[in-house]
Design a protein around this motif. Structure first.
Motif, mmCIF file in Angstrom:
data_model
loop_
_atom_site.group_PDB
_atom_site.id
_atom_site.type_symbol
_atom_site.label_atom_id
_atom_site.label_comp_id
_atom_site.label_asym_id
_atom_site.label_seq_id
_atom_site.Cartn_x
_atom_site.Cartn_y
_atom_site.Cartn_z
ATOM 1 N N MET A 103 44.849 86.307 28.107
ATOM 2 C CA MET A 103 44.113 86.187 29.364
ATOM 3 C C MET A 103 44.358 87.386 30.271
ATOM 4 S SD MET A 103 43.987 82.975 32.032
ATOM 5 C CE MET A 103 43.484 81.872 30.713
ATOM 6 N N SER A 104 45.520 88.001 30.158
ATOM 7 C CA SER A 104 45.819 89.156 31.006
ATOM 8 C C SER A 104 44.962 90.367 30.654
ATOM 9 C CB SER A 104 47.300 89.528 30.874
ATOM 10 O OG SER A 104 47.622 89.823 29.519
ATOM 11 N N LEU A 105 44.371 90.381 29.449
ATOM 12 C CA LEU A 105 43.527 91.498 29.036
ATOM 13 C C LEU A 105 42.096 91.367 29.541
ATOM 14 C CD1 LEU A 105 44.717 91.827 25.316
ATOM 15 C CD2 LEU A 105 45.489 93.142 27.299
ATOM 16 N N VAL A 106 41.716 90.193 30.004
ATOM 17 C CA VAL A 106 40.353 89.984 30.508
ATOM 18 C C VAL A 106 40.273 90.520 31.932
ATOM 19 C CG1 VAL A 106 38.550 88.288 30.956
ATOM 20 C CG2 VAL A 106 40.167 87.929 29.083
ATOM 21 N N PRO A 107 39.271 91.323 32.253
ATOM 22 C CA PRO A 107 39.163 91.859 33.624
ATOM 23 C C PRO A 107 38.889 90.761 34.641
ATOM 24 C CG PRO A 107 37.219 92.423 32.330
ATOM 25 C CD PRO A 107 38.200 91.830 31.374
ATOM 26 N N GLU A 108 39.296 91.034 35.862
ATOM 27 C CA GLU A 108 39.084 90.087 36.948
ATOM 28 C C GLU A 108 37.600 90.004 37.305
ATOM 29 O OE1 GLU A 108 41.201 88.156 38.424
ATOM 30 O OE2 GLU A 108 43.109 88.889 37.630
ATOM 31 N N ALA A 109 37.250 88.945 38.016
ATOM 32 C CA ALA A 109 35.870 88.794 38.478
ATOM 33 C C ALA A 109 35.531 89.893 39.482
ATOM 34 C CB ALA A 109 35.670 87.423 39.110
ATOM 35 N N ASP A 110 34.286 90.302 39.479
ATOM 36 C CA ASP A 110 33.824 91.367 40.371
ATOM 37 C C ASP A 110 33.397 90.740 41.698
ATOM 38 O OD1 ASP A 110 32.876 93.603 41.568
ATOM 39 O OD2 ASP A 110 31.375 94.097 40.057
ATOM 40 N N TYR A 111 34.153 91.026 42.747
ATOM 41 C CA TYR A 111 33.854 90.483 44.071
ATOM 42 C C TYR A 111 33.198 91.522 44.979
ATOM 43 C CZ TYR A 111 36.805 86.561 42.697
ATOM 44 O OH TYR A 111 37.340 85.476 42.042
ATOM 45 N N THR A 112 32.614 92.554 44.392
ATOM 46 C CA THR A 112 31.924 93.562 45.191
ATOM 47 C C THR A 112 30.713 92.936 45.881
ATOM 48 O OG1 THR A 112 32.581 95.247 43.586
ATOM 49 C CG2 THR A 112 30.810 95.818 45.127
ATOM 50 N N PRO A 113 30.542 93.149 47.185
ATOM 51 C CA PRO A 113 29.383 92.548 47.876
ATOM 52 C C PRO A 113 28.066 93.022 47.282
ATOM 53 C CG PRO A 113 30.994 93.386 49.452
ATOM 54 C CD PRO A 113 31.420 93.887 48.105
ATOM 55 N N PHE A 114 27.119 92.099 47.182
ATOM 56 C CA PHE A 114 25.807 92.435 46.651
ATOM 57 C C PHE A 114 25.019 93.260 47.664
ATOM 58 C CE2 PHE A 114 26.079 88.252 44.155
ATOM 59 C CZ PHE A 114 26.704 88.897 43.102
ATOM 60 N N GLN A 115 24.093 94.041 47.148
ATOM 61 C CA GLN A 115 23.192 94.783 48.014
ATOM 62 C C GLN A 115 22.180 93.835 48.643
ATOM 63 O OE1 GLN A 115 21.429 97.827 45.615
ATOM 64 N NE2 GLN A 115 23.345 98.934 45.301
ATOM 65 N N ASN A 116 21.590 94.279 49.734
ATOM 66 C CA ASN A 116 20.577 93.463 50.403
ATOM 67 C C ASN A 116 19.373 93.270 49.488
ATOM 68 O OD1 ASN A 116 22.125 93.318 52.735
ATOM 69 N ND2 ASN A 116 21.218 95.164 53.615
ATOM 70 N N GLY A 117 18.977 92.019 49.333
ATOM 71 C CA GLY A 117 17.828 91.722 48.484
ATOM 72 C C GLY A 117 18.134 91.693 47.008
ATOM 73 N N TRP A 118 19.416 91.672 46.623
ATOM 74 C CA TRP A 118 19.767 91.654 45.196
ATOM 75 C C TRP A 118 19.377 90.326 44.576
ATOM 76 C CZ3 TRP A 118 22.835 88.576 42.131
ATOM 77 C CH2 TRP A 118 23.125 89.064 40.854
ATOM 78 N N ARG A 119 18.812 90.387 43.380
ATOM 79 C CA ARG A 119 18.440 89.193 42.627
ATOM 80 C C ARG A 119 18.826 89.386 41.165
ATOM 81 N NH1 ARG A 119 14.956 85.650 45.162
ATOM 82 N NH2 ARG A 119 13.959 86.409 47.068
#
Length: 212
Positions: A103-119
């Protein structure tokens, strides 16, 4: 998979795991899901290799091929010093081990804020499908086609049937030379139809005025 090489099988499974990592990129449980998938795939491959190389159990497969199934199982030399020395010298083709076995080899979730209007991509496809089913969108497309002098296959078939019914003569084939003629004929028929509708409407108004 049974007849494929160990390197090819591991590479295919790693592609699947990479897809899962990207699919759950923004999920909070990304590490758990990917690690669970890796556990299931690793166990399935161990059973496959045990049956293929007649090792009888997954424990023997892990003992020879290591935890990530990187060492070769064909000749059962995964732990031999001679094999490790040849690998260090680069005289053997390496086998890609399974990714994300811990499990330590799996990257963390990406919490980068989405751009405006991202779908998401699938949502864009659904919205485009809904838009195409709207009658107003269809009318706008037809208007754009008429303004640019283009011709759709459906309109060409309609023109062909109409000309044959009206003049008992088939329309010319829509080739490179006759394409412009077919477009002009279709536009002329469309204009005649619109003029006829306008004249009928004016005649109706005049008739109503005369009756009053």
């Amino acid at each position: 998979m049974f007849h494929a090489t160990q390197a090819h099988t591991n590479a295919q499974m790693n592609k699947f795991l990479s897809t899962m990592v990207e699919w759950y990129r923004y999920a909070d449980n990304r590490k758990k899901v990917v690690n669970f998938c890796s556990y299931i795939i690793r166990g399935s491959l161990a059973k496959l290799y045990a049956a293929k190389y007649k090792l009888r159990s997954r424990a023997k497969v892990y003992k020879i091929g290591a935890r990530n199934l990187q060492r070769p199982l064909k000749e059962k030399k995964g732990q031999s010093p001679e094999y490790n020395e040849l690998m260090r010298m680069g005289l053997l083709d390496s086998i890609e081990g399974l990714q994300y076995t811990r499990m330590s080899l799996v990257p963390e979730a990406d919490y980068t804020p989405f751009q405006n209007g991202w779908r998401p991509e699938h949502e864009k496809v659904l919205l485009e499908l809904i838009m195409l089913e709207d009658r107003r969108t269809l009318e706008e497309q037809r208007k754009c086609i008429r303004e640019e002098g283009l011709i759709t296959p459906q309109d060409y078939v309609s023109m062909l049937v109409w000309n044959y019914k009206k003049n008992a003569v088939a329309a010319p084939p829509l080739g490179g030379i006759d394409a412009q003629k077919a477009k002009e004929e279709l536009l002329r028929l469309a204009c005649d139809t619109e003029n006829k509708e306008v004249n009928d409407e004016e005649s109706g108004h005049l008739l109503q005025a005369a009756q009053l």
